[in-house]
Write a protein that holds these residues in place. Structure first.
Motif, PDB file in Angstrom:
ATOM      1  N   ILE A 213       0.866  -1.032   0.113  1.00 30.60           N
ATOM      2  CA  ILE A 213       0.035   0.054   0.091  1.00 30.60           C
ATOM      3  C   ILE A 213       0.992   1.192   0.071  1.00 30.60           C
ATOM      4  O   ILE A 213       1.818   1.475   0.656  1.00 30.60           O
ATOM      5  N   THR A 214       0.744   2.257  -0.886  1.00 31.60           N
ATOM      6  CA  THR A 214       1.357   3.349  -0.853  1.00 31.60           C
ATOM      7  C   THR A 214       0.048   4.448  -1.106  1.00 31.60           C
ATOM      8  O   THR A 214      -0.921   4.080  -0.736  1.00 31.60           O
ATOM      9  N   ARG A 215       0.448   5.659  -1.211  1.00 34.06           N
ATOM     10  CA  ARG A 215      -0.394   6.910  -1.410  1.00 34.06           C
ATOM     11  C   ARG A 215      -1.322   6.583  -2.421  1.00 34.06           C
ATOM     12  O   ARG A 215      -2.471   6.762  -2.395  1.00 34.06           O
ATOM     13  N   HIS A 216      -1.057   5.811  -3.628  1.00 36.36           N
ATOM     14  CA  HIS A 216      -1.951   5.836  -5.007  1.00 36.36           C
ATOM     15  C   HIS A 216      -1.942   4.105  -5.275  1.00 36.36           C
ATOM     16  O   HIS A 216      -2.666   4.115  -6.406  1.00 36.36           O
ATOM     17  N   GLU A 217      -1.303   3.503  -4.702  1.00 38.58           N
ATOM     18  CA  GLU A 217      -1.367   2.074  -5.067  1.00 38.58           C
ATOM     19  C   GLU A 217      -1.550   0.961  -4.125  1.00 38.58           C
ATOM     20  O   GLU A 217      -1.140   1.376  -2.898  1.00 38.58           O
ATOM     21  N   ALA A 218      -1.898  -0.066  -4.439  1.00 39.92           N
ATOM     22  CA  ALA A 218      -1.960  -1.390  -3.675  1.00 39.92           C
ATOM     23  C   ALA A 218      -2.046  -2.768  -4.449  1.00 39.92           C
ATOM     24  O   ALA A 218      -2.441  -2.491  -5.314  1.00 39.92           O
ATOM     25  N   LYS A 219      -1.598  -3.890  -3.799  1.00 36.58           N
ATOM     26  CA  LYS A 219      -1.678  -4.867  -4.294  1.00 36.58           C
ATOM     27  C   LYS A 219      -2.577  -5.945  -3.586  1.00 36.58           C
ATOM     28  O   LYS A 219      -2.500  -5.675  -2.319  1.00 36.58           O
ATOM     29  N   VAL A 220      -3.344  -6.527  -4.304  1.00 37.07           N
ATOM     30  CA  VAL A 220      -4.423  -7.485  -3.558  1.00 37.07           C
ATOM     31  C   VAL A 220      -4.511  -8.932  -4.185  1.00 37.07           C
ATOM     32  O   VAL A 220      -4.186  -9.106  -5.173  1.00 37.07           O
ATOM     33  N   SER A 221      -4.619  -9.810  -3.186  1.00 41.13           N
ATOM     34  CA  SER A 221      -4.653 -11.244  -3.744  1.00 41.13           C
ATOM     35  C   SER A 221      -5.568 -12.205  -2.938  1.00 41.13           C
ATOM     36  O   SER A 221      -5.730 -11.758  -1.618  1.00 41.13           O
ATOM     37  N   GLY A 222      -5.991 -13.072  -3.207  1.00 37.47           N
ATOM     38  CA  GLY A 222      -6.938 -13.869  -2.627  1.00 37.47           C
ATOM     39  C   GLY A 222      -7.197 -15.273  -3.476  1.00 37.47           C
ATOM     40  O   GLY A 222      -6.528 -15.453  -4.449  1.00 37.47           O
TER      41      GLY A 222
END
Length: 318
Positions: A213-222
């Motif tokens: 997580i940054t100010r403008h991005e994120a990575k998601v997984s599931g």
């Protein structure tokens, strides 16, 4: 002369004895002996009747469905009674008369009624890969029918004891369903089977992992696992809708399609960009397949930074 008289008397005595013996023979009674009661099945019924007699005799039936093989005989003999199949549910009776001289003997025949019973009259089957064999115990012919298009029968008719198998289409629904299978027998006999098919299990989703997580991005997984192949899966997210859904008439709800190859399980992994800094987002996984559009529980995350100010990184208009 005296000797001749003795001879005449002796002849007279012998003649009288002979006539007397003949008279006794003439008075011997005629008679007929045969079975008096017979029980026969509903289908393919016949019975041989043995007759013991010392005279001529005749045979007749009092009903049209009981047939005799001969109409008459002399002395000892036999005849066969053949019955039409009894399609009625009740037993029925016939009387076969054996006439001789001025007398008669009767044979009472009882024919069983048509019957059928099933190994079960109600079944509950799984939503997927469901089938059930049914045993039929019967003394007659039978047939099977159903109006349910999702129930398939491998055998729709039989004679006496037999089986048939029901195979169910997969219930690609989150609602249970029910139908009736009917076994007809005889002229109007009927046995029913109530078939319950369970609802499908919903798609299950693994816990969403939010990283990078940054100010403008994120990575998601599931991950997800479905009882049937889905045709599409991905994520849907929003900064304003606490339970975001696809096709919602809201431009503040965004989505990313991750996969479109049919599969019943898989990993959902993607990067999200152009987020607004210092903002809480609501995210869900989704799948689209036979069970419709399904969603995971909502996961929240917050981007880094402080409330954006003029000149901050370009973000979606949310």
């Amino acid at each position: 002369m005296k000797k001749q008289l003795y001879k005449s008397l002796a002849f007279a005595a012998l003649l009288s004895l002979s006539l007397s013996m003949q008279s006794c023979t003439d008075k011997e009674e005629t008679d007929v002996y045969a079975s008096t009661k017979v029980d026969l099945p509903a289908r393919n019924a016949s019975q041989e009747i043995q007759v013991t007699a010392n005279t001529a005799w005749g045979v007749s039936s009092d009903v049209t469905w009981a047939h005799v093989s001969v109409s008459n005989g002399t002395a000892n003999g036999n005849f066969t009674v053949t019955l039409d199949d009894n399609l009625g549910l009740e037993s029925r009776q016939a009387v076969i008369s054996i006439s001789y001289g001025t007398d008669k003997k009767t044979v009472a025949i009882t024919q069983a009624g048509a019957k059928a019973t099933l190994s079960t009259n109600e079944v509950t089957l799984a939503a997927k890969n469901a089938s059930q064999e049914i045993k039929v115990t019967s003394n007659t012919t039978w047939n099977v029918e159903t109006e349910a298009e999702w129930i398939h029968l491998d055998n729709t008719s039989g004679t006496e004891n037999g089986t048939f198998k029901m195979t169910l289409d997969d219930n690609q629904s989150l609602e249970a369903r029910q139908a009736t299978v009917i076994v007809n027998y005889g002229s109007d006999g009927k046995e029913t089977i109530t078939v319950h098919q369970e609802a499908s299990d919903p798609t299950t989703f693994g816990k969403a992992e939010i990283t990078g997580i940054t100010r403008h991005e994120a990575k998601v997984s599931g991950s997800f696992s479905s009882p049937f192949d889905v045709q599409e899966y991905g994520i849907v997210y929003s900064a304003t809708a606490s339970e975001p859904t696809l096709n919602a008439d809201d431009r503040n709800i965004l989505s990313i399609k991750v996969g479109t190859a049919p599969t019943s399980q898989g990993t959902i992994s993607t990067a999200i960009s152009n987020l607004k800094s210092a903002t809480t987002y609501y995210l869900r996984f989704y799948t689209r397949g036979p069970l419709g559009t399904e969603y995971s529980a909502v996961t929240t995350f917050k981007t880094d930074g402080q409330t954006p100010s003029e000149g901050d990184h370009t973000t979606p208009e949310i």
